[in-house]
Design a protein around this motif. Structure first.
Motif, short mmCIF file in Angstrom:
data_model
loop_
_atom_site.label_atom_id
_atom_site.label_comp_id
_atom_site.label_asym_id
_atom_site.label_seq_id
_atom_site.Cartn_x
_atom_site.Cartn_y
_atom_site.Cartn_z
N TYR A 9 0.83 -1.20 0.00
CA TYR A 9 0.00 0.00 0.00
C TYR A 9 0.87 1.25 0.00
O TYR A 9 2.03 1.24 0.40
CB TYR A 9 -0.92 0.01 1.22
CG TYR A 9 -0.20 -0.03 2.55
CD1 TYR A 9 0.06 1.14 3.26
CD2 TYR A 9 0.23 -1.24 3.10
CE1 TYR A 9 0.73 1.10 4.48
CE2 TYR A 9 0.91 -1.29 4.31
CZ TYR A 9 1.15 -0.11 4.99
OH TYR A 9 1.82 -0.14 6.19
N ILE A 21 -9.01 3.91 3.71
CA ILE A 21 -8.32 2.98 2.80
C ILE A 21 -9.04 3.04 1.47
O ILE A 21 -10.27 2.89 1.41
CB ILE A 21 -8.33 1.54 3.35
CG1 ILE A 21 -7.64 1.48 4.71
CG2 ILE A 21 -7.64 0.60 2.37
CD1 ILE A 21 -7.75 0.12 5.39
N SER A 28 -4.25 -0.31 -7.11
CA SER A 28 -3.34 -0.15 -5.98
C SER A 28 -4.13 0.28 -4.73
O SER A 28 -5.28 0.72 -4.83
CB SER A 28 -2.26 0.89 -6.30
OG SER A 28 -2.84 2.17 -6.51
N ILE A 29 -3.48 0.12 -3.57
CA ILE A 29 -4.14 0.45 -2.30
C ILE A 29 -3.49 1.69 -1.70
O ILE A 29 -2.26 1.77 -1.57
CB ILE A 29 -4.01 -0.73 -1.31
CG1 ILE A 29 -4.65 -1.98 -1.90
CG2 ILE A 29 -4.65 -0.38 0.04
CD1 ILE A 29 -4.37 -3.24 -1.10
N SER A 30 -4.30 2.67 -1.36
CA SER A 30 -3.82 3.88 -0.70
C SER A 30 -4.40 3.96 0.71
O SER A 30 -5.60 3.71 0.90
CB SER A 30 -4.23 5.14 -1.48
OG SER A 30 -3.54 5.21 -2.71
N VAL A 31 -3.55 4.29 1.66
CA VAL A 31 -3.97 4.42 3.05
C VAL A 31 -3.66 5.84 3.51
O VAL A 31 -2.52 6.30 3.43
CB VAL A 31 -3.23 3.40 3.95
CG1 VAL A 31 -3.67 3.57 5.40
CG2 VAL A 31 -3.50 1.98 3.47
N LEU A 46 -5.20 -2.27 8.99
CA LEU A 46 -5.21 -3.11 7.80
C LEU A 46 -5.69 -4.53 8.12
O LEU A 46 -6.43 -5.14 7.35
CB LEU A 46 -3.82 -3.16 7.17
CG LEU A 46 -3.34 -1.88 6.48
CD1 LEU A 46 -1.86 -1.97 6.15
CD2 LEU A 46 -4.15 -1.60 5.23
N ILE A 53 -10.85 -5.20 2.23
CA ILE A 53 -9.83 -4.90 1.21
C ILE A 53 -9.87 -5.97 0.11
O ILE A 53 -9.88 -5.65 -1.09
CB ILE A 53 -8.43 -4.82 1.83
CG1 ILE A 53 -8.32 -3.58 2.73
CG2 ILE A 53 -7.35 -4.77 0.74
CD1 ILE A 53 -7.05 -3.53 3.57
#
Length: 227
Positions: A9, A21, A28-31, A46, A53
């Motif tokens: 992430y 999140i 893609s994963i953005s936090v 997470l 997710i």
């Protein structure tokens, strides 16, 4: 890029008060978290959100079966306000690109920079049409953004900043007007609730009771709104 177990992430810390999140449009994963949140706390979050997710990633994979890769050749279709218009390459005209008589007309000498030409077309059209709809929805929702911009937003349709500004991706103008309205109302509602809490969705439901349908449309068709 940070990684927790099998989850890679992008992490961004800011002065925000809540954590979010996002599954970006590229998968893609953005936090996004408050600046005082520790790495351990991020990983705990997470872990708690692992099932959600995975579910959102699966939804993203389903949606991206509809991704279209376009070429700047005569006959290719390009979206504007939800409708696909075929491209026609012309020898001469006064501007690089115009929408005329049911087709996009691109000047031949501008082919090497066709993608930028299309982006500029969408930006300019967005300034007029999206700003007009923002005025309509801000009165309906009862908010007043400080500034509204049409810009490149990577993998998001819109964003709302802690300063009270709202931004919209230039690709938004490719979608049908009902979907554009949903995106606008969604971001303006974030001026009241800066997260995706139950309170946020309840607030959005007041002005767009069928928001679920528009949200689903974007998941299914959003990947096709691209160059």
């Amino acid at each position: 890029m940070p990684e927790y177990k099998d989850i890679s992430y992008a992490l961004k810390r800011s002065k925000r008060k809540t954590s979010s999140i996002y599954i970006e449009r590229d998968g893609s994963i953005s936090v996004m978290v408050p600046e005082n949140l520790s790495d351990t706390q991020v990983e705990d979050m997470l872990e708690k959100k692992r099932f959600q997710i995975y579910k959102h990633l699966a939804d993203w994979e389903d949606a991206n079966y509809n991704r279209v890769y376009r070429e700047f050749v005569s006959g290719e279709g390009f979206y504007y306000l939800g409708r696909s218009y075929k491209l026609e390459i012309v020898s001469e005209q006064e501007v690089p690109l115009k929408l005329k008589n049911g087709s996009f007309r691109l000047r031949k000498k501008d082919l090497p920079k066709a993608k930028e030409v299309f982006k500029e077309f969408y930006r300019e059209k967005g300034k007029t049409k999206i700003l007009k709809r923002v005025k309509f929805w801000q009165e309906k929702i009862g908010v007043a953004p400080k500034e509204v911009k049409i810009m490149e937003l990577q993998n998001r349709w819109g964003s709302c900043t802690p300063q009270g500004n709202v931004n919209f991706h230039w690709k938004t103008i490719m979608a049908p007007l009902t979907i554009i309205d949903y995106i606008i109302a969604h971001e303006l509602t974030h001026l009241i609730h800066p997260n995706h809490s139950e309170a946020f969705w309840n607030e959005l439901d007041k002005v767009i009771p069928d928001y679920h349908r528009h949200k689903s449309w974007l998941k299914l068709n959003g990947a096709g709104m691209d160059l």
